[in-house]
Design an enzyme around this catalytic site. Structure first.
Site, PDB file in Angstrom:
ATOM      1  N   HIS A  37      31.743  41.803  40.305  1.00  0.00           N
ATOM      2  CA  HIS A  37      32.223  42.102  41.665  1.00  0.00           C
ATOM      3  C   HIS A  37      32.419  43.621  41.747  1.00  0.00           C
ATOM      4  O   HIS A  37      33.486  44.136  41.415  1.00  0.00           O
ATOM      5  CB  HIS A  37      33.549  41.392  41.944  1.00  0.00           C
ATOM      6  CG  HIS A  37      33.432  39.918  42.065  1.00  0.00           C
ATOM      7  ND1 HIS A  37      32.737  39.311  43.102  1.00  0.00           N
ATOM      8  CD2 HIS A  37      33.916  38.906  41.295  1.00  0.00           C
ATOM      9  CE1 HIS A  37      32.810  37.994  42.957  1.00  0.00           C
ATOM     10  NE2 HIS A  37      33.503  37.724  41.870  1.00  0.00           N
TER      11      HIS A  37
ATOM     12  N   ASN B   4      34.083  33.236  31.358  1.00  0.00           N
ATOM     13  CA  ASN B   4      33.658  34.086  32.479  1.00  0.00           C
ATOM     14  C   ASN B   4      34.804  35.047  32.820  1.00  0.00           C
ATOM     15  O   ASN B   4      35.976  34.659  32.783  1.00  0.00           O
ATOM     16  CB  ASN B   4      33.390  33.139  33.667  1.00  0.00           C
ATOM     17  CG  ASN B   4      32.676  33.764  34.827  1.00  0.00           C
ATOM     18  OD1 ASN B   4      31.666  34.426  34.645  1.00  0.00           O
ATOM     19  ND2 ASN B   4      33.193  33.540  36.033  1.00  0.00           N
TER      20      ASN B   4
ATOM     21  N   GLU C  99      28.693  36.359  39.481  1.00  0.00           N
ATOM     22  CA  GLU C  99      29.317  36.431  40.814  1.00  0.00           C
ATOM     23  C   GLU C  99      29.012  37.771  41.487  1.00  0.00           C
ATOM     24  O   GLU C  99      29.880  38.378  42.127  1.00  0.00           O
ATOM     25  CB  GLU C  99      30.842  36.243  40.699  1.00  0.00           C
ATOM     26  CG  GLU C  99      31.243  34.952  40.010  1.00  0.00           C
ATOM     27  CD  GLU C  99      32.749  34.692  39.998  1.00  0.00           C
ATOM     28  OE1 GLU C  99      33.473  35.352  40.769  1.00  0.00           O
ATOM     29  OE2 GLU C  99      33.177  33.832  39.220  1.00  0.00           O
TER      30      GLU C  99
ATOM     31  N   ASP D  72      28.421  40.852  43.624  1.00  0.00           N
ATOM     32  CA  ASP D  72      28.448  41.414  44.982  1.00  0.00           C
ATOM     33  C   ASP D  72      28.908  42.856  44.863  1.00  0.00           C
ATOM     34  O   ASP D  72      29.295  43.307  43.779  1.00  0.00           O
ATOM     35  CB  ASP D  72      29.285  40.592  45.985  1.00  0.00           C
ATOM     36  CG  ASP D  72      30.729  40.354  45.592  1.00  0.00           C
ATOM     37  OD1 ASP D  72      31.233  41.072  44.700  1.00  0.00           O
ATOM     38  OD2 ASP D  72      31.359  39.452  46.171  1.00  0.00           O
TER      39      ASP D  72
ATOM     40  N   GLU E  99      38.472  34.018  33.621  1.00  0.00           N
ATOM     41  CA  GLU E  99      39.434  35.127  33.707  1.00  0.00           C
ATOM     42  C   GLU E  99      40.608  34.990  32.740  1.00  0.00           C
ATOM     43  O   GLU E  99      41.774  35.060  33.139  1.00  0.00           O
ATOM     44  CB  GLU E  99      39.916  35.287  35.155  1.00  0.00           C
ATOM     45  CG  GLU E  99      38.758  35.527  36.101  1.00  0.00           C
ATOM     46  CD  GLU E  99      39.180  35.672  37.572  1.00  0.00           C
ATOM     47  OE1 GLU E  99      40.366  35.445  37.885  1.00  0.00           O
ATOM     48  OE2 GLU E  99      38.312  36.011  38.389  1.00  0.00           O
TER      49      GLU E  99
HETATM   50  C1  XIL Z   1      36.843  33.023  45.504  1.00  0.00           C
HETATM   51  C2  XIL Z   1      36.118  32.330  46.646  1.00  0.00           C
HETATM   52  O1  XIL Z   1      34.959  33.055  46.928  1.00  0.00           O
HETATM   53  C3  XIL Z   1      36.998  32.242  47.866  1.00  0.00           C
HETATM   54  O2  XIL Z   1      36.379  31.468  48.876  1.00  0.00           O
HETATM   55  C4  XIL Z   1      38.345  31.632  47.491  1.00  0.00           C
HETATM   56  O3  XIL Z   1      39.199  31.658  48.616  1.00  0.00           O
HETATM   57  C5  XIL Z   1      38.981  32.381  46.354  1.00  0.00           C
HETATM   58  O4  XIL Z   1      38.076  32.401  45.242  1.00  0.00           O
HETATM   59  N1  XIL Z   1      36.460  35.249  40.921  1.00  0.00           N
HETATM   60  C6  XIL Z   1      36.116  33.937  40.779  1.00  0.00           C
HETATM   61  C7  XIL Z   1      35.827  33.129  41.997  1.00  0.00           C
HETATM   62  O5  XIL Z   1      35.929  33.463  39.650  1.00  0.00           O
HETATM   63  O6  XIL Z   1      36.157  31.773  41.826  1.00  0.00           O
HETATM   64  C8  XIL Z   1      36.503  33.673  43.213  1.00  0.00           C
HETATM   65  O7  XIL Z   1      36.051  32.941  44.345  1.00  0.00           O
HETATM   66  C9  XIL Z   1      36.226  35.150  43.361  1.00  0.00           C
HETATM   67  C10 XIL Z   1      36.736  35.917  42.152  1.00  0.00           C
END
Ligand code: XIL
Length: 373
Positions: free
Chosen positions: A260, A224, A289, A291, A183
Protein backbone atom coordinates in the site's frame (compact mmCIF):
# COMPACT_ATOMS: atom_id res chain seq x y z
CA UNK A 1 -19.45 -28.96 6.72
CA UNK A 2 -19.35 -28.86 2.93
CA UNK A 3 -20.44 -25.91 0.84
CA UNK A 4 -24.06 -25.65 -0.14
CA UNK A 5 -25.03 -24.79 -3.70
CA UNK A 6 -23.32 -21.62 -4.82
CA UNK A 7 -25.65 -18.80 -5.75
CA UNK A 8 -24.66 -16.88 -8.83
CA UNK A 9 -27.85 -16.48 -10.80
CA UNK A 10 -27.00 -12.81 -11.22
CA UNK A 11 -23.87 -13.71 -13.15
CA UNK A 12 -24.17 -12.85 -16.80
CA UNK A 13 -22.67 -15.34 -19.26
CA UNK A 14 -20.52 -12.71 -20.88
CA UNK A 15 -17.99 -14.93 -22.66
CA UNK A 16 -15.51 -12.26 -21.77
CA UNK A 17 -12.31 -14.12 -22.14
CA UNK A 18 -12.84 -14.77 -25.84
CA UNK A 19 -14.15 -11.28 -26.43
CA UNK A 20 -11.38 -9.64 -24.42
CA UNK A 21 -9.36 -8.12 -27.28
CA UNK A 22 -12.42 -6.51 -28.82
CA UNK A 23 -13.73 -5.17 -25.54
CA UNK A 24 -10.35 -3.87 -24.53
CA UNK A 25 -9.91 -2.16 -27.87
CA UNK A 26 -13.27 -0.49 -27.52
CA UNK A 27 -12.45 0.70 -24.04
CA UNK A 28 -9.15 2.16 -25.05
CA UNK A 29 -10.43 3.90 -28.12
CA UNK A 30 -13.85 5.13 -27.10
CA UNK A 31 -14.36 4.53 -23.42
CA UNK A 32 -16.63 6.85 -21.48
CA UNK A 33 -15.24 10.34 -21.07
CA UNK A 34 -13.19 10.45 -17.89
CA UNK A 35 -13.81 13.16 -15.32
CA UNK A 36 -10.09 13.81 -15.31
CA UNK A 37 -7.86 13.30 -18.35
CA UNK A 38 -6.71 9.72 -18.76
CA UNK A 39 -2.95 9.52 -18.98
CA UNK A 40 -2.93 5.96 -20.20
CA UNK A 41 -0.31 5.50 -22.90
CA UNK A 42 -1.04 3.64 -26.10
CA UNK A 43 -1.28 -0.01 -25.14
CA UNK A 44 1.25 -2.33 -26.72
CA UNK A 45 -0.04 -4.44 -29.59
CA UNK A 46 0.09 -8.21 -29.31
CA UNK A 47 2.47 -8.70 -32.21
CA UNK A 48 1.01 -8.34 -35.66
CA UNK A 49 -0.15 -4.76 -35.48
CA UNK A 50 2.72 -2.28 -35.72
CA UNK A 51 0.29 0.58 -36.13
CA UNK A 52 -1.35 -0.24 -32.79
CA UNK A 53 -4.75 -0.57 -34.41
CA UNK A 54 -5.11 -4.34 -34.06
CA UNK A 55 -5.68 -6.70 -31.18
CA UNK A 56 -5.12 -5.24 -27.75
CA UNK A 57 -3.71 -7.09 -24.77
CA UNK A 58 -5.31 -7.33 -21.37
CA UNK A 59 -3.36 -7.81 -18.17
CA UNK A 60 -4.20 -11.47 -17.83
CA UNK A 61 -3.36 -12.12 -21.47
CA UNK A 62 0.24 -11.05 -20.93
CA UNK A 63 0.73 -12.33 -17.38
CA UNK A 64 1.92 -15.79 -18.45
CA UNK A 65 2.05 -18.02 -15.40
CA UNK A 66 2.11 -15.08 -12.96
CA UNK A 67 -0.94 -14.01 -11.06
CA UNK A 68 -2.42 -10.62 -11.77
CA UNK A 69 -5.18 -10.34 -9.22
CA UNK A 70 -7.48 -7.87 -7.55
CA UNK A 71 -9.42 -7.54 -4.34
CA UNK A 72 -13.16 -7.92 -4.97
CA UNK A 73 -16.03 -6.74 -2.84
CA UNK A 74 -19.78 -7.01 -2.74
CA UNK A 75 -22.11 -5.33 -3.60
CA UNK A 76 -20.33 -3.99 -6.68
CA UNK A 77 -19.80 -7.53 -7.93
CA UNK A 78 -23.56 -8.06 -7.80
CA UNK A 79 -24.69 -4.75 -9.25
CA UNK A 80 -22.09 -3.13 -11.51
CA UNK A 81 -21.83 -4.76 -14.92
CA UNK A 82 -18.94 -2.53 -16.00
CA UNK A 83 -17.06 -3.65 -12.90
CA UNK A 84 -17.80 -7.30 -13.68
CA UNK A 85 -16.55 -6.94 -17.22
CA UNK A 86 -13.21 -5.39 -16.29
CA UNK A 87 -12.76 -7.91 -13.49
CA UNK A 88 -13.31 -10.88 -15.76
CA UNK A 89 -11.32 -9.47 -18.67
CA UNK A 90 -8.19 -8.23 -16.90
CA UNK A 91 -7.50 -10.45 -13.90
CA UNK A 92 -6.63 -14.10 -13.44
CA UNK A 93 -6.94 -14.06 -9.64
CA UNK A 94 -9.20 -12.51 -7.01
CA UNK A 95 -9.02 -11.90 -3.27
CA UNK A 96 -12.27 -11.32 -1.37
CA UNK A 97 -11.65 -7.86 0.09
CA UNK A 98 -13.69 -8.43 3.27
CA UNK A 99 -15.91 -11.47 2.80
CA UNK A 100 -13.51 -14.01 4.33
CA UNK A 101 -12.58 -11.93 7.36
CA UNK A 102 -13.64 -13.15 10.78
CA UNK A 103 -16.38 -10.56 11.36
CA UNK A 104 -18.45 -11.37 8.26
CA UNK A 105 -17.71 -15.11 8.36
CA UNK A 106 -18.41 -15.92 12.03
CA UNK A 107 -20.64 -13.10 13.31
CA UNK A 108 -21.80 -15.24 16.25
CA UNK A 109 -19.62 -17.90 17.82
CA UNK A 110 -20.01 -21.11 15.87
CA UNK A 111 -22.40 -19.54 13.34
CA UNK A 112 -20.85 -19.15 9.92
CA UNK A 113 -22.03 -17.06 6.98
CA UNK A 114 -20.43 -17.98 3.68
CA UNK A 115 -22.78 -16.09 1.38
CA UNK A 116 -20.45 -13.25 0.40
CA UNK A 117 -17.39 -15.41 -0.09
CA UNK A 118 -19.38 -18.01 -2.04
CA UNK A 119 -20.46 -15.40 -4.58
CA UNK A 120 -16.92 -14.23 -5.14
CA UNK A 121 -15.58 -17.79 -5.41
CA UNK A 122 -18.35 -18.64 -7.89
CA UNK A 123 -17.47 -15.64 -10.05
CA UNK A 124 -13.80 -16.62 -9.97
CA UNK A 125 -14.55 -20.21 -10.94
CA UNK A 126 -16.81 -19.08 -13.77
CA UNK A 127 -14.00 -16.89 -15.15
CA UNK A 128 -10.96 -19.11 -14.66
CA UNK A 129 -9.55 -17.05 -11.80
CA UNK A 130 -7.61 -18.30 -8.78
CA UNK A 131 -8.74 -17.21 -5.33
CA UNK A 132 -6.49 -15.92 -2.54
CA UNK A 133 -8.06 -16.32 0.90
CA UNK A 134 -7.78 -13.28 3.15
CA UNK A 135 -7.48 -13.61 6.12
CA UNK A 136 -7.64 -16.02 9.09
CA UNK A 137 -5.70 -14.43 11.96
CA UNK A 138 -5.82 -10.64 12.18
CA UNK A 139 -6.47 -8.01 14.83
CA UNK A 140 -9.02 -6.05 12.76
CA UNK A 141 -12.56 -6.76 11.62
CA UNK A 142 -13.15 -9.27 14.42
CA UNK A 143 -16.72 -9.93 15.57
CA UNK A 144 -17.77 -8.25 18.82
CA UNK A 145 -18.19 -11.56 20.65
CA UNK A 146 -14.49 -12.22 20.07
CA UNK A 147 -12.89 -8.79 20.43
CA UNK A 148 -15.07 -7.95 23.46
CA UNK A 149 -15.01 -11.40 25.05
CA UNK A 150 -13.00 -12.73 27.97
CA UNK A 151 -11.32 -16.04 27.30
CA UNK A 152 -8.65 -18.18 28.87
CA UNK A 153 -5.64 -18.97 26.73
CA UNK A 154 -6.96 -22.50 26.18
CA UNK A 155 -10.36 -21.19 25.11
CA UNK A 156 -8.85 -18.66 22.72
CA UNK A 157 -6.69 -21.37 21.18
CA UNK A 158 -9.75 -23.57 20.65
CA UNK A 159 -11.68 -20.68 19.12
CA UNK A 160 -8.87 -19.97 16.68
CA UNK A 161 -8.34 -23.61 15.81
CA UNK A 162 -12.04 -24.14 15.15
CA UNK A 163 -12.30 -21.02 13.02
CA UNK A 164 -9.33 -21.98 10.87
CA UNK A 165 -10.38 -25.62 10.52
CA UNK A 166 -13.92 -24.65 9.52
CA UNK A 167 -13.04 -21.87 7.08
CA UNK A 168 -10.04 -23.47 5.41
CA UNK A 169 -11.76 -26.85 5.31
CA UNK A 170 -14.83 -25.41 3.65
CA UNK A 171 -12.86 -23.93 0.79
CA UNK A 172 -10.28 -26.70 0.46
CA UNK A 173 -9.54 -27.16 -3.23
CA UNK A 174 -11.19 -23.83 -4.10
CA UNK A 175 -8.78 -21.38 -2.50
CA UNK A 176 -5.29 -21.45 -3.89
CA UNK A 177 -3.51 -19.58 -1.10
CA UNK A 178 -4.36 -18.23 2.35
CA UNK A 179 -3.10 -15.20 4.20
CA UNK A 180 -3.11 -17.28 7.38
CA UNK A 181 -1.64 -14.52 9.54
CA UNK A 182 -2.06 -10.87 8.65
CA UNK A 183 0.00 -7.98 10.02
CA UNK A 184 1.77 -9.68 12.95
CA UNK A 185 4.27 -6.82 13.31
CA UNK A 186 4.03 -3.25 14.54
CA UNK A 187 5.53 -0.48 12.45
CA UNK A 188 8.89 -0.65 14.28
CA UNK A 189 9.20 -4.40 13.65
CA UNK A 190 8.28 -5.49 17.17
CA UNK A 191 5.41 -7.93 17.63
CA UNK A 192 2.05 -6.23 17.28
CA UNK A 193 0.08 -6.15 20.52
CA UNK A 194 -3.06 -8.09 19.60
CA UNK A 195 -5.58 -10.37 21.24
CA UNK A 196 -3.64 -13.27 19.69
CA UNK A 197 -0.25 -12.27 21.05
CA UNK A 198 -1.66 -11.43 24.47
CA UNK A 199 -3.68 -14.61 24.73
CA UNK A 200 -1.48 -17.16 23.02
CA UNK A 201 2.05 -15.75 22.80
CA UNK A 202 4.17 -15.72 19.64
CA UNK A 203 3.42 -19.40 19.06
CA UNK A 204 0.02 -18.46 17.65
CA UNK A 205 1.64 -18.01 14.25
CA UNK A 206 3.03 -21.56 14.07
CA UNK A 207 -0.18 -23.02 15.50
CA UNK A 208 -2.33 -21.17 12.96
CA UNK A 209 -0.17 -22.39 10.10
CA UNK A 210 -0.33 -26.00 11.34
CA UNK A 211 -4.11 -25.85 11.73
CA UNK A 212 -4.47 -24.40 8.24
CA UNK A 213 -2.28 -27.14 6.77
CA UNK A 214 -4.32 -29.81 8.54
CA UNK A 215 -7.49 -28.38 6.99
CA UNK A 216 -6.07 -28.11 3.45
CA UNK A 217 -2.83 -29.92 2.63
CA UNK A 218 -2.59 -28.24 -0.80
CA UNK A 219 -3.27 -24.54 -0.24
CA UNK A 220 -0.27 -22.22 -0.11
CA UNK A 221 0.06 -20.73 3.36
CA UNK A 222 1.26 -17.15 3.75
CA UNK A 223 2.12 -14.57 6.36
CA UNK A 224 1.18 -11.13 5.05
CA UNK A 225 2.12 -7.61 6.16
CA UNK A 226 2.51 -4.00 4.99
CA UNK A 227 5.47 -1.61 4.79
CA UNK A 228 7.78 -4.55 4.17
CA UNK A 229 8.46 -3.98 0.46
CA UNK A 230 12.10 -2.97 0.88
CA UNK A 231 14.66 -4.00 3.47
CA UNK A 232 13.74 -2.30 6.75
CA UNK A 233 12.98 -3.08 10.41
CA UNK A 234 9.63 -4.59 9.55
CA UNK A 235 10.81 -6.82 6.73
CA UNK A 236 13.80 -7.82 8.88
CA UNK A 237 11.36 -8.94 11.58
CA UNK A 238 9.38 -10.91 8.99
CA UNK A 239 12.59 -12.44 7.69
CA UNK A 240 13.68 -13.62 11.16
CA UNK A 241 10.22 -15.03 11.88
CA UNK A 242 9.87 -17.00 8.67
CA UNK A 243 13.45 -18.24 8.85
CA UNK A 244 12.77 -19.59 12.32
CA UNK A 245 9.44 -21.14 11.27
CA UNK A 246 11.09 -22.88 8.31
CA UNK A 247 13.88 -24.17 10.57
CA UNK A 248 11.23 -25.68 12.88
CA UNK A 249 9.43 -27.34 9.98
CA UNK A 250 6.29 -25.26 10.38
CA UNK A 251 4.16 -25.39 7.20
CA UNK A 252 4.72 -22.05 5.51
CA UNK A 253 4.85 -21.43 1.76
CA UNK A 254 5.02 -17.72 1.22
CA UNK A 255 5.42 -14.16 2.37
CA UNK A 256 2.84 -11.61 1.30
CA UNK A 257 3.86 -8.02 0.76
CA UNK A 258 0.83 -5.76 0.79
CA UNK A 259 2.38 -2.76 -1.02
CA UNK A 260 0.00 0.00 0.00
CA UNK A 261 2.18 2.84 -1.26
CA UNK A 262 1.97 6.47 -0.27
CA UNK A 263 3.40 8.66 -3.03
CA UNK A 264 4.64 11.12 -0.39
CA UNK A 265 7.24 8.47 0.49
CA UNK A 266 10.05 7.46 -1.85
CA UNK A 267 9.75 4.20 -3.72
CA UNK A 268 11.82 1.54 -1.92
CA UNK A 269 14.96 0.91 -3.94
CA UNK A 270 15.75 -2.57 -2.66
CA UNK A 271 12.56 -4.51 -3.32
CA UNK A 272 14.21 -7.13 -5.52
CA UNK A 273 16.89 -7.82 -2.90
CA UNK A 274 14.18 -8.17 -0.27
CA UNK A 275 12.22 -10.63 -2.41
CA UNK A 276 15.36 -12.64 -3.09
CA UNK A 277 16.23 -13.13 0.57
CA UNK A 278 12.81 -14.67 1.17
CA UNK A 279 13.15 -16.77 -1.97
CA UNK A 280 16.51 -18.00 -0.69
CA UNK A 281 14.69 -19.48 2.32
CA UNK A 282 12.67 -21.61 -0.09
CA UNK A 283 9.58 -19.40 0.13
CA UNK A 284 7.45 -17.87 -2.57
CA UNK A 285 6.53 -14.22 -2.37
CA UNK A 286 3.62 -12.20 -3.70
CA UNK A 287 2.49 -8.61 -3.74
CA UNK A 288 -0.94 -8.96 -2.22
CA UNK A 289 -2.64 -5.55 -1.88
CA UNK A 290 -0.98 -3.12 -4.28
CA UNK A 291 -2.25 0.44 -4.52
CA UNK A 292 -0.63 3.88 -4.54
CA UNK A 293 -2.44 6.76 -2.86
CA UNK A 294 -1.79 10.47 -2.78
CA UNK A 295 -3.33 13.72 -1.67
CA UNK A 296 -6.25 14.75 -3.88
CA UNK A 297 -6.95 16.34 -6.29
CA UNK A 298 -5.13 14.21 -8.82
CA UNK A 299 -2.54 15.94 -10.98
CA UNK A 300 -0.84 14.66 -14.12
CA UNK A 301 2.47 14.43 -12.29
CA UNK A 302 0.94 12.44 -9.41
CA UNK A 303 -0.66 10.01 -11.84
CA UNK A 304 2.64 9.66 -13.69
CA UNK A 305 4.50 9.03 -10.44
CA UNK A 306 1.85 6.51 -9.47
CA UNK A 307 2.39 4.69 -12.74
CA UNK A 308 6.09 4.26 -11.93
CA UNK A 309 5.25 2.77 -8.50
CA UNK A 310 2.91 0.25 -10.11
CA UNK A 311 5.22 -0.57 -12.99
CA UNK A 312 8.32 -0.94 -10.84
CA UNK A 313 6.51 -3.22 -8.41
CA UNK A 314 5.37 -5.53 -11.18
CA UNK A 315 8.86 -5.49 -12.72
CA UNK A 316 10.45 -6.31 -9.35
CA UNK A 317 8.14 -9.29 -9.02
CA UNK A 318 8.86 -10.50 -12.53
CA UNK A 319 12.60 -10.28 -11.88
CA UNK A 320 12.39 -12.91 -9.12
CA UNK A 321 11.12 -16.33 -10.14
CA UNK A 322 9.77 -17.00 -6.61
CA UNK A 323 7.40 -14.04 -6.94
CA UNK A 324 4.14 -15.61 -8.02
CA UNK A 325 2.37 -12.38 -8.88
CA UNK A 326 0.74 -9.14 -7.96
CA UNK A 327 -2.73 -8.46 -6.56
CA UNK A 328 -4.10 -4.91 -6.57
CA UNK A 329 -6.35 -3.85 -3.69
CA UNK A 330 -9.31 -3.04 -5.90
CA UNK A 331 -8.87 -1.97 -9.49
CA UNK A 332 -11.04 1.13 -9.66
CA UNK A 333 -11.08 4.42 -7.75
CA UNK A 334 -14.86 4.05 -7.79
CA UNK A 335 -14.74 1.56 -4.92
CA UNK A 336 -11.30 1.92 -3.34
CA UNK A 337 -10.89 1.66 0.43
CA UNK A 338 -8.37 4.53 0.42
CA UNK A 339 -10.63 7.62 0.77
CA UNK A 340 -12.35 6.01 3.76
CA UNK A 341 -9.16 5.09 5.57
CA UNK A 342 -6.99 8.06 4.53
CA UNK A 343 -9.22 11.16 4.38
CA UNK A 344 -8.14 13.54 1.63
CA UNK A 345 -6.21 10.87 -0.22
CA UNK A 346 -7.36 8.64 -3.05
CA UNK A 347 -7.09 7.91 -6.78
CA UNK A 348 -4.94 4.93 -5.78
CA UNK A 349 -6.07 2.36 -8.35
CA UNK A 350 -5.41 1.30 -11.95
CA UNK A 351 -8.76 2.61 -13.23
CA UNK A 352 -10.48 5.90 -12.48
CA UNK A 353 -14.01 6.24 -11.15
CA UNK A 354 -15.44 5.83 -14.66
CA UNK A 355 -13.57 2.56 -15.18
CA UNK A 356 -11.18 4.24 -17.60
CA UNK A 357 -7.62 2.91 -17.36
CA UNK A 358 -5.05 5.34 -15.95
CA UNK A 359 -1.34 5.64 -16.64
CA UNK A 360 -0.78 3.06 -13.89
CA UNK A 361 -2.70 0.52 -15.96
CA UNK A 362 -0.45 1.19 -18.94
CA UNK A 363 2.64 0.78 -16.75
CA UNK A 364 1.47 -2.59 -15.42
CA UNK A 365 0.53 -3.77 -18.89
CA UNK A 366 3.91 -2.68 -20.24
CA UNK A 367 5.80 -4.37 -17.38
CA UNK A 368 3.92 -7.63 -17.89
CA UNK A 369 4.38 -7.46 -21.64
CA UNK A 370 8.14 -7.03 -21.18
CA UNK A 371 8.39 -10.13 -18.98
CA UNK A 372 10.67 -12.93 -20.01
CA UNK A 373 8.44 -15.96 -20.49
C1 XIL B 1 -9.58 -3.11 4.13
C2 XIL B 1 -10.76 -3.13 3.16
O1 XIL B 1 -10.29 -2.75 1.90
C3 XIL B 1 -11.85 -2.21 3.62
O2 XIL B 1 -13.00 -2.34 2.81
C4 XIL B 1 -12.21 -2.51 5.08
O3 XIL B 1 -13.15 -1.56 5.53
C5 XIL B 1 -10.99 -2.46 5.95
O4 XIL B 1 -10.01 -3.38 5.44
N1 XIL B 1 -4.70 -4.35 4.95
C6 XIL B 1 -5.40 -5.50 4.81
C7 XIL B 1 -6.78 -5.44 4.25
O5 XIL B 1 -4.86 -6.59 5.03
O6 XIL B 1 -7.61 -6.46 4.75
C8 XIL B 1 -7.42 -4.11 4.45
O7 XIL B 1 -8.66 -4.09 3.75
C9 XIL B 1 -6.51 -3.00 3.99
C10 XIL B 1 -5.20 -3.02 4.76
Amino acid sequence: MRPGPLRFGWLRPVGLILAAPLIAGALWSCGSTPATPSLAPEPPATGSTPSGSGPISTLRMVAGNRLIGTAVALPQLQTDTGYQEVLAREFNAVTPENALKWGPVEPAQGTFDWSGADEIVAFAQAHGQKVRGHTLVWHNQLPGWLSGGTFTSAQLGEILKNHIATEVGRYAGKIYAWDVVNEPFADDGTWRDTIWLRGLGQGYVADALRWARAADPIAKLYINDYDNEGINAKSDAMYELVKSLKAQGVPLDGVGIQAHYDLAKPFPSDIAANLRRFADLGLEVAFTELDARFQLPATESALAQQATYYGQTVSACLAVSACVGVTVWGFTDKYSWVPFSFPGEGAACLYDENLVPKAAYGAVLAALTARTP
